[in-house]
Design a protein around this motif. Structure first.
Motif, short mmCIF file in Angstrom:
data_model
loop_
_atom_site.label_atom_id
_atom_site.label_comp_id
_atom_site.label_asym_id
_atom_site.label_seq_id
_atom_site.Cartn_x
_atom_site.Cartn_y
_atom_site.Cartn_z
N ARG A 43 0.90 -4.43 -15.71
CA ARG A 43 1.31 -3.10 -15.34
C ARG A 43 2.70 -2.78 -15.88
O ARG A 43 2.96 -1.69 -16.38
CB ARG A 43 1.37 -3.05 -13.81
N TRP A 44 3.58 -3.75 -15.75
CA TRP A 44 4.95 -3.50 -16.17
C TRP A 44 5.02 -3.27 -17.66
O TRP A 44 5.68 -2.33 -18.12
CB TRP A 44 5.85 -4.65 -15.72
N SER A 45 4.35 -4.09 -18.47
CA SER A 45 4.48 -3.85 -19.91
C SER A 45 3.74 -2.58 -20.31
O SER A 45 4.12 -1.93 -21.28
CB SER A 45 4.03 -5.06 -20.73
N ARG B 81 6.35 0.08 -19.63
CA ARG B 81 7.46 0.02 -20.57
C ARG B 81 7.04 0.44 -21.97
O ARG B 81 7.72 1.25 -22.62
CB ARG B 81 8.03 -1.41 -20.59
#
Ligand SMILES: Nc1ncnc2c1ncn2[C@@H]1O[C@H](COP(=O)(O)OP(=O)(O)O)[C@@H](O)[C@H]1O
Ligand SMILES: [Mg+2]
Lengths: 314, 339
Positions: free
Chosen positions: B225-227, B230
């Protein structure tokens, strides 16, 4: 027969086909063992499997990569599953086409193969999916999705350069960022496999969204191939494209087939006929018929299949 | 009843009469008359009223601009822009507006730097996570409350907070031991509140317009999710963030209440202590808005000419920020996503 018992299966008594109504999932009696696929010994128990399925399932077609075993998917509180106890094998070097009218569960089935379905709130799964002998529930999610990658209905390149679209797929989580130069050979390889290299190699820094729709879709295929998957899932990959781009992508599917297993959802029967080795016909969540493409189109065994491929469905 | 089309554009077919006369103004007028004959009276009145109001607004805007242009240019000089103000009632010796210009710039930078991460972070959380649902809804309505609060209310609330002994590091402590509570930092913190709603809303709308399958395409490559946020979502919403930020900057540059209450509205920038940058941030100053207020006939009335010049400069700054909004909002086709 050496099929391992799993909790979600029907109780022993209902294992016979009679309790399943008129159109039982045809190949569910195929053994789940890791040896080259063995077809169940009693042909009488697999009424809707074309006789030549033996040919299709022989190791000549490639070993079994993925096995969908009694898979059911429920959405929310809907009483009827969107996919109902479907059992299907997927072999190396084959193109398997999922066909059926809109809403019959093709996308749902496809999305459960890389566990993307778990992103949908309220979706529940029963049954097993086995990748090279391992239950996919036991695999790490990011790993699974790199082994079973996916191309979507809408071309959806990321809003970055052509190079970065492919490189993004290659950069693994939490690793030291490899340099562009290190990645270039792999990016080039992926773009070549997707048949896009010659068209874009002069300027890889162009924004991907400047490409034509067909090129965008091939970029998405390149992205999906860059992670070196064993199985490639394609959900109606040509439905947003013009006929020429469609031909290019069908050609591509043809060439890729020898290297991996492809599962393609299509509502276009002609396309299924052109690209697929085996075809699975679904209707209202049930797998109605499964068999080699020629057999299924020329000599469908189920009435529903006959109506559908004959164009008189609905 | 069918909605009438605007008479300004005669219905198609104008291209059919290829002769130059057919498209001439007289011909157009004739067609317009012919078309208007079929209109209801209420529709005619409605359209006429819309025209009057529209033109009236244009006149108002043009007069503001024209008046400020004339007055501003009359009193504006390079000298005025680059000299510091002096505390004098004598207009020839009261100096320039350098400090208020710098103060406006510092204020905009400080307020934006605080608002940007908070607003973008909140929008990301609300759209991409948003659980528990009630908390996400609460966050959204709280931001609406802030957006609806008059800035003078925000300002006195800020003063109450920043005069607490705990907050003395953001301004300075006066000789008697009372925390002053007024500085670029404290004013910037409250200014961020008036910029947050526009940044938050623009970012949230941009995130909501990203088709779900784009996120899924990233997850399908085994990305977390984070990448995904980003590398895929943030680049996609950059134009939205830019638009909201430029809008928020305009609001910061134009606010007076927070400056008067929380910046001290000292004539010059008065750094606190010896540390160069930090000293300025914890010190007091003024901006163009407070300068205009204090010098206009409405305020102390010291220097109306200079107030006009400063107001003109302020108008230019805000218009420039508005231009930035439309540039940022113009979608780069290379980044525009398909639905
Ligand atoms: N997110 C969802 N929530 C609830 N029901 C869904 C959802 N997605 C699909 N369905 C239902 O599941 C069934 C199968 O849908 P889908 O797999 O998209 O079919 P297909 O791809 O064959 O057109 C349909 O009846 C559809 O309404
Ligand atoms: Mg579908």
């Amino acid at each position: 027969m050496s099929r391992p018992a799993t909790e979600s299966h029907d109780p022993a008594g209902s294992d016979g086909d009679g309790t399943r109504g008129a159109y039982p999932p045809p190949v569910r009696r195929i053994a789940l063992d890791r040896a080259p696929t063995v077809v169940a010994d009693d042909p009488a128990e697999r009424p809707l499997v074309s006789p030549s399925i033996e040919r299709a399932l022989r190791p000549a077609t490639g070993r079994e990569r993925l096995r969908i075993d009694e898979l059911s998917i429920f959405y929310g509180d809907a009483p009827k599953p969107a996919v109902n106890a479907v059992t299907l094998p997927v072999h190396e070097g084959e193109v398997l086409a999922l066909i059926g009218p809109s809403g019959c569960g093709k996308t749902t089935l496809l999305r459960s193969l890389n566990r993307l379905i778990e992103l949908t709130p309220g979706a529940r799964r029963q049954g097993r999916i086995v990748l090279d002998g391992e239950d996919i529930d036991g695999l790490e999610m990011t790993r699974l999705r790199r082994r079973v990658s996916m191309v979507f209905q809408q071309p959806n390149p990321f809003p970055m350069s052509i190079f970065d679209n492919v490189a993004y797929a290659l950069r693994e989580q939490s690793r030291k960022r490899p340099s562009k130069r290190d990645l270039l050979p792999r990016v080039e390889h992926a773009l070549r496999r997707a048949g896009l290299w010659d068209e874009v190699s002069h300027d890889l820094s162009r924004p991907a969204l400047r490409l034509s729709g067909g090129q965008q879709q091939r970029l998405c295929i390149a992205r999906a191939l860059a992670v070196e998957p064993e199985v490639l899932l394609m959900d109606e990959p040509c439905s947003a494209l013009d006929p020429i781009s469609t031909t290019v992508i069908e050609q591509l599917i043809h060439e890729l087939r020898s290297e991996l297993a492809i599962v393609i959802v299509t509502h276009n029967l002609q396309q299924a006929r052109r690209v697929a080795d085996n075809v699975a016909f679904m209707y209202l969540g049930d797998l109605i018929e499964y068999g080699p493409t020629e057999e299924l189109f020329e000599r469908p065994r189920a009435e529903r299949t006959r109506e559908y491929v004959g164009g008189t469905f609905g | 009843m069918s909605t009438p089309t605007l008479p300004a554009r005669p219905a198609g077919g104008a291209g059919a009469g290829a002769g130059s006369g057919a498209n001439g103004p007289r011909e157009r007028l004739r067609r317009l008359r012919a078309e208007l004959r079929h209109w209801r009276v209420t529709d005619l009145i409605g359209v006429a009223a819309a025209w009057v109001v529209g033109i009236g607004l244009c006149v108002v805007a043009a007069s503001i601009l024209g008046y400020m242009l004339v007055q501003g240019l009359r009193y504006l000089s390079l000298d005025l822009l680059v000299t510091q103000p002096e505390p004098s009632l004598n207009q020839t010796r009261s100096g320039g507006i350098l400090d208020p210009i710098l103060g406006t710039v510092i204020m905009v930078i400080v307020g934006t730097l605080i608002a940007l991460p908070l607003a973008v972070g909140a929008a990301l959380w609300v759209v991409e996570f948003g659980r528990p649902r009630w908390l996400a809804r609460t966050v959204e309505s709280m931001i609406e409350v802030i957006a609806g609060s008059p800035s003078i209310v925000i300002a006195i609330f800020g003063l109450a907070i920043f005069q607490l002994p705990l907050m003395s590091w953001m301004s300075f402590t006066a000789d008697g031991g009372a925390v002053f509570g007024r500085s670029f930092l404290t004013a910037g913190a409250m200014m961020s509140l008036i910029a947050i709603p526009s940044i938050f809303t623009a970012t949230r709308e941009a995130l909501l317009s990203i088709p779900q399958h784009l996120r899924e395409a990233s997850y399908a490559l085994g990305k977390t999710r984070w990448s995904t946020i980003r590398a895929v979502l943030l680049p996609s919403v950059r134009p939205g963030i830019a638009t909201g930020t430029a809008l928020g900057m305009g609001r910061i540059a134009g606010d007076t209440a927070i400056i008067v209450v929380l910046l001290g509205a000292t004539l010059r920038i008065e750094p606190e202590g010896g540390v160069p940058l930090w000293g300025t941030l914890t010190g007091t100053g003024s901006t163009l808005t407070s300068y205009v207020y204090n010098n206009s006939p409405a305020g102390e009335g010291g220097a109306p000419e200079k107030a006009y010049a400063a107001a003109f400069v302020l108008l230019l700054i805000v218009l420039a920020l508005n231009a930035l909004v439309s540039i940022a909002g113009r979608r780069d086709p290379a980044r525009t996503l398909q639905k």
